[in-house]
Structure formats: C-alpha cells, structure tokens
Design an enzyme around this catalytic site. Structure first.
Site, short mmCIF file in Angstrom:
data_model
loop_
_atom_site.label_atom_id
_atom_site.label_comp_id
_atom_site.label_asym_id
_atom_site.label_seq_id
_atom_site.Cartn_x
_atom_site.Cartn_y
_atom_site.Cartn_z
N ASP A 13 19.17 37.84 49.07
CA ASP A 13 20.20 38.87 49.19
C ASP A 13 20.10 39.51 50.57
OD1 ASP A 13 21.60 38.71 46.86
OD2 ASP A 13 20.28 40.05 45.76
N THR B 99 33.05 46.72 39.92
CA THR B 99 32.56 45.59 39.12
C THR B 99 32.49 44.36 40.02
OG1 THR B 99 34.74 44.80 38.41
CG2 THR B 99 33.70 46.51 37.05
N ALA B 100 31.65 43.42 39.62
CA ALA B 100 31.51 42.19 40.42
C ALA B 100 32.80 41.39 40.42
CB ALA B 100 30.37 41.35 39.86
N GLN B 101 33.63 41.57 39.39
CA GLN B 101 34.88 40.82 39.31
C GLN B 101 35.97 41.46 40.19
OE1 GLN B 101 32.96 41.47 36.53
NE2 GLN B 101 32.21 39.36 36.66
N SER B 102 36.13 42.79 40.07
CA SER B 102 37.19 43.46 40.84
C SER B 102 36.78 43.67 42.30
CB SER B 102 37.52 44.81 40.22
OG SER B 102 36.45 45.72 40.39
N ARG B 103 35.50 43.89 42.54
CA ARG B 103 34.93 44.13 43.86
C ARG B 103 35.60 45.30 44.57
NH1 ARG B 103 35.08 39.55 47.38
NH2 ARG B 103 33.24 40.37 48.42
N MET B 104 35.96 46.31 43.78
CA MET B 104 36.47 47.56 44.36
C MET B 104 36.25 48.69 43.36
SD MET B 104 40.60 46.90 44.18
CE MET B 104 41.43 46.54 42.63
N LYS C 155 38.97 51.59 47.07
CA LYS C 155 38.28 51.09 48.26
C LYS C 155 37.50 49.85 47.84
CE LYS C 155 33.80 53.50 48.09
NZ LYS C 155 33.78 53.93 46.71
N ASP D 161 23.51 39.21 37.77
CA ASP D 161 22.63 38.20 38.36
C ASP D 161 21.99 37.30 37.30
OD1 ASP D 161 22.89 38.97 41.06
OD2 ASP D 161 21.48 40.61 40.78
#
Length: 682
Positions: free
Chosen positions: A307, A378-383, A395, A522
């Site tokens: 990472d 969230t990891a899916q929306s990434r905002m 944002k 993860d």
C-alpha cells in the site's frame, strides 16, 4: 518475561528443555523424526549388546560398547533438547501473554451510546454484538470496534511497545484488542467476538497448539533425509558379510556407530527446532503467524503488493491547496470542501477542514445542528460528502466524481482535467469537489515518500522480488510516486476487485504474492494472497482472512516478514548442506578404523592419523553428538541474512557451510581423538 528480551539460553528454559528432552525418549515421540528414530533404535541395540557383553553372554569389549551406546543416547537427547528448547521459547512468549488475561468486569450498555444505563457483568460473559463502555484506567474486556469516543490506549501487553496509541471511532484506528488498557478519556465499543475467540485467545492457542504441522518444504526435506538414511542403512548392512567373508567380521556396535555417523543426524536433529524457531522469530518481530506454512511461504515470496499510504509514503496526506474551477471562487470551493468533510474523521478529511479554517477563517459546523446527512466513503463509490438544504456536495477521486457528474446530467470541465493532471504530476493526490452536477475545483493532498525506501526496494529487486505499489490515486499521481520510490510496478485507482484480480494474475504466472491489509474490503485479497499480513488495528474480517497479524500495525513490516521467512529457509538449507558435508569427514574416520584389519589397503584413507580404531570410531560418534549442541544457537537465531541474488547467496552458503561442513569434522574429530588418547580413555 518480555517477548523481545528472551535470552537464547534462559536458565529456566534450559532446565525445562532438559526435562522435556528426557520425556521425548519414548518411541511415540521419536517416531515423528525418522532419522533420529534410527539413532534411537541403534542406541537401544548397542545398550542390549553392552549388557550382554558385561554379563559374559556375548564376547567383546563391553567398555567400548558402553561408550558408544552412551554417546548415541546423548545424540538423541541433544536432538530432543534442541526441539524442546525451541518449543519452550515459544511457550514462554505465550506465557507472557497469559498474564494479560484477567478476570474482570465490564460495563455493558443497554443502548449503543455514551451515557446510557449500564449493567456490570463478568467480561467472559460478553457476546458478539454487546456494547460496553470503558474509561480511563479500565482494561478493555473484549476485541471490538469503537463506535463512539476516542482515547489513548496502552497496548504494551500485546505489542510490547510502551508508547500509547490513539483509538477512535471511524477511520483506520477503530479496532481495539481485549487485554489492553485505557489511559485517558472513554470509548464505547461493540464486541466483535464471542468468549474464547479473542485475538489473545487465538495467539495463545496458536503457540501452545497440540502439534505443530510440518510445512511442505519440511516434508520434502524429511523425505530426502529418509531416502539418504535408507541408502546408508542398506550400505551398512552389506558391509558385515563383506568383512565376515574377509575373515574378520565387524561388530554390530561398530556398524551401528558407522550408520549413525553417516546418516544426516545433524539436520535431522535440528529440523524441528528450525521450524519452531522461525515462528518464534516472527513473534519476536511482533508478527503472529498462524502456521509454519505461512512463515515458509514468506521466504519464497517473489511479489510484494505494498500500500502506498503508510508503507511507501509517511501516510499523513494533508490538504495543501484549493484549486478552483474556472468561474468559481476559491472560498466557495473551500466552503463546500469543508462541509463535505465535517463528518469525515480521516486525517485527510480533518486536514481539509483545518485548511479551510486557516485560509478563509471558515469555522467548523456541527452536522447534526445543520440537519445534514453525511455520506460516508466506500470502496465502491470512492467518494464521500454531505446532503444539506437540498444541496448535494461530494468529494472524491476524479473518475468517481466524473461518473457522478455525468449521472446527474452535468459535464466535467476540461480545465479541471488539466488542473487534476497538474496536481498529479507533482506527486500529490487530487480530490475533486462537486455540488450537484457542478464541479467546483480540486483539493491537492500532499504526502512524502519515506526516506531510504528506494534503497530497500533496490535490495528486494536484487533478491529477485518484484515490488508493486497499490494506491487509490489516479495513474499520473501513482506514476510520479512510483518513480520517486523506485517500485517496479503500480496499480492505480485500486479497488478490492482490482487487487484480487492482480493477485490471481501473478499466481497464475507461478509467483507467490505477499500483501498487507486492514479493512474489511481487503479481506478477499488477503484470503487469496500466499502471505497475508493483517494489521492489528484493522477489522476482525481482515485479521481472520490473513495468515499473519502485525501487532504494531506497521505496513512496512511486510518487508521484514519476507526477510524472516527467507532466513528460515536459508537456515534449513545451510544446515542441510553442513550436515551432508559432515559425512565425508566421518567416512574418512570410521571406514579405515572399522575395516583396516580386514582390508589393510584402507589404511591409506586414515588421513587424520587417528590413534586407534576404537578412538577413531568413538571420536566420530562424540563429534556427531556435540555438533548438534554447537549448532543449536544457529538453528534458533538463524543464519546471517544478506540481500543477495539467488546465485550469489548459493555461492556464499556453499563456501561457508559446504566447505565448513567438510573442514570442521576433520578438526573436531582429530581434537577429540587427541583428548581421548591423552586422558588414556582408549
């Protein structure tokens, strides 16, 4: 007893190991190590022969047979001692953890909020999903997630580190471990496990488990040692008729001594100790390995997924600049960015609030008093963002915001694309801010590459290990940081699915992959990776998916994990080379002594000029036993590790352990022979 300060030969551990070594003399324990089982049978056989000679039931030198028999038993005891000492060190480390477990009471809240009514219940009755309150001075009663509050926590009982850490709701520092102590403030915690399933329970059970399972490489090496033992057993068995046919039959005692000196007893006696010590060294580095297989896999890893944040960079990305879109004032952008970050408890989110305050004196506002709804990342929306007074402010990453804008019927401005590229080329991370379908501008988040990390990656490259940086940044930012850090490749705009696909791709190419992770998102990738190091501060799902847990929650530790794994494999290989090379010198000692009377021509092989046949055989047997003891520190500490290429490492080890394995027995056997002769023992 501190796990990190455990002496190599702690007196109490040595005494306990000696007791265990005697207990392991039973056939059931010996059967687990086929090479040493042959020595055990030889010891039993020569003991019976010695008794028969002493009673007059059998002709021969009873004193010589007694000496051989005694040293064969000592050989078995030394091998047992090596294994028992390694196991004892691991158990001592586990015992230090048992002191952490205390029978305590917990304040179980009737409602999941601070100030709710609480019932005092025994800590061992808490179940998964229960909510508890802990305040300054309290021991955290269970593993769990902080759902409210923030506090300074002393985790030294688990990690060995005296410096307190901050645990708070939201972000990456919400996970707490049972047995740690609150130093200040308070936390409301949701228990994540049932009694007996805590991290501490699993750590203790793992070290004190009934029987350590052998790793694949260990099994393969054991098969090789068994094959060599069978070959030498058959060869030794055929020597008796040859000597008898020559008119001077060799005694069974001498043949047993010859067999024991020829079979690879050195590595056979130390093999289990090396495996146990590998896990113990991992624990000494504050990494809990679920099995020896995980430690061994770490030594074979050739791809590291790292990472970016916290591993390659310092991990404290801070908002450094507001860059407004064309026609938008900077203050308007700053105000919207601060509103979107008010409930964002990540370091980045807080830095945005602070930068807006510093630049335009925009004070923090309470989300609840504004009657606003926070939209978490969230990891899916990434905002992430906020809905307030019919305003929808978000944002996030460039691609995520672009999709959001287009989904709402808007158009992503070309000038913002240029600003994003400019920020990314500088190695910063661009976050785009949007209100409704109108793009307001870009926030630049700056991070710093760790000092010396480029040199470490160069060492890994020299060892044949490929480094891949994983980041959620766009490709331009990722490329700039990757070039600065010196990694071999990178995965930009990483999602859990992309990480999982990348791991499978490398594994399909026959590579072994290692990675770290701390979040629930993860978990799939951790479960797929060959070596998966979960952070202790991470979620329960991440810890369960990984095959190692780093108590320090330091992503850089992955490099140290690989070093320890390689050191274990090198130790096993080096001592195997040394053990097999040993046989050559012992061959020159015993063969002439045993068969010179029948075949005088064999005297030419007595290049060490040993005093007599009896002293030669006894010296070889004594050396064979003592070398195990002298190599125990090396087996437990591991051979010296240097980051070299595979070919350079092979040459180095062949010179040191191959040549050393040839020369040391010549010197050792000769010295023992001289001592036996001077003392008049032969």
């Amino acid at each position: 007893m501190s796990r990190k300060q455990l002496a190599l030969f702690e007196p109490t551990l040595v005494l306990q190991a000696l007791k265990e070594a005697v207990k392991k003399l039973n056939p059931q324990a010996q059967w687990r190590n086929p090479v040493m089982f042959i020595v055990w049978i030889g010891s039993l056989l020569t003991t019976c022969i010695c008794i028969a000679m002493a009673s007059g039931a059998m002709p021969g030198n009873a004193l010589f047979s007694a000496a051989i028999s005694g040293w064969l038993w000592v050989t078995v005891l030394f091998a047992n001692f090596a294994e028992a000492l390694a196991e004892g060190r691991s158990k001592a480390q586990a015992n230090s953890l048992k002191g952490v477990k205390k029978t305590a009471f917990a304040r179980k809240l009737r409602e999941p909020k601070y100030g709710a009514a609480a019932d005092k219940v025994p800590a061992d009755q808490l179940r998964k999903g229960d909510i508890v309150l802990v305040e300054a001075g309290d021991i955290i009663p269970c593993d769990g997630e902080v759902i409210e509050g923030g506090a300074s926590v002393d985790e030294s009982a688990i990690t060995g580190e005296s410096a307190p850490v901050i645990r708070e709701s939201g972000g990456d520092f919400a996970s707490v471990t049972g047995g740690t102590r609150i130093l200040s403030d308070w936390l409301v915690i949701e228990c994540s496990v049932n009694p007996g399933e805590t991290f501490l329970d699993r750590m203790i059970a793992m070290v004190e488990g009934a029987q350590r399972r052998k790793t694949p490489n260990e099994i393969a090496l054991t098969i090789l040692l068994i094959a060599l033992t069978i070959v030498f057993l058959l060869a030794t068995a055929t020597l008796w008729p040859f000597s008898a046919w020559g008119g001077n039959a060799v005694s069974v005692t001498v043949l047993v001594a010859l067999l024991v000196c020829l079979i690879p007893t050195t590595i056979g006696g130390l093999l289990s100790a090396i495996g146990v010590a590998g896990m113990s060294r991992m624990l000494g580095a504050n990494v809990i390995a679920t099995s020896g297989r995980a430690v061994e896999a770490a030594g074979d890893v050739d791809v590291l997924l790292l990472d970016k944040t916290g591993t390659i960079t310092l991990g404290n990305r801070q908002a450094s600049e507001f860059i407004p879109a064309q026609g938008v004032e900077e203050k308007t952008l700053a105000n919207a960015a601060q509103l979107a970050s008010l409930a964002d408890e990540t370091p980045e989110g807080r830095s945005i609030v602070i930068l807006a305050k510093q630049r335009f004196n925009l004070r923090e506002r309470d989300v609840q008093s504004l009657h606003a709804t926070f939209v978490p990342f969230t990891a899916q929306s990434r905002m992430s963002g906020i809905n307030i007074d019919n305003r929808m402010i978000r944002k996030g990453s460039v691609d995520a915001i672009r999709r959001h804008v287009e989904a709402n019927g808007g158009h992503f401005p070309a000038d913002v694309d240029q600003k994003v590229d400019q920020v990314a080329r500088q190695g910063a991370t661009p976050l785009v801010v949007v209100e409704g379908s109108r793009v307001l501008g870009v926030i630049a988040l700056k991070d710093i590459v760790k000092g010396g990390i480029k040199e470490r990656f160069a060492q890994l490259r020299k060892m044949g290990i490929k480094t891949v940086m994983i980041t959620g940044d766009n490709r331009l930012t990722a490329a700039a940081i990757a070039a600065e850090a010196g990694v071999d490749d990178f995965l930009a705009e990483a999602t859990p699915e992309a990480k999982l696909a990348l791991i499978r791709q490398y594994q399909a190419e026959g590579r072994l992959v290692a990675m770290t992770g701390d979040g629930t998102n993860d978990a799939p990738a951790l479960a797929q990776a060959d070596v998966a190091v979960a952070m202790n501060s991470g979620t329960q799902a991440a810890k369960e998916a990984g095959n190692m847990v780093d108590l320090d929650s330091n992503p850089t530790k992955l490099i140290e994990v690989v070093h320890i794994g390689k050191q274990m494999l090198m130790t096993r290989g080096s001592l195997t080379t040394f053990s097999i090379a040993n046989d050559v010198a012992k061959y020159f000692a015993i063969i002439p002594a045993a068969f010179a009377a029948t075949y005088p021509q064999l005297n030419a092989l007595n290049i060490m000029r040993l005093h007599s046949p009896d002293s030669a055989i006894l010296s070889a047997v004594i050396f064979n036993a003592l070398i195990i003891v002298f190599l125990i520190p090396l087996a437990l500490k591991g051979v010296s590790y240097k980051p070299l290429t595979a070919s350079a490492m092979l040459r180095r080890n062949l010179w040191i352990y191959g040549l050393g394995g040839l020369l040391v027995p010549f010197i050792g056997i000769k010295v023992i022979d001289l001592l036996l002769t001077v003392c008049g023992l032969v």
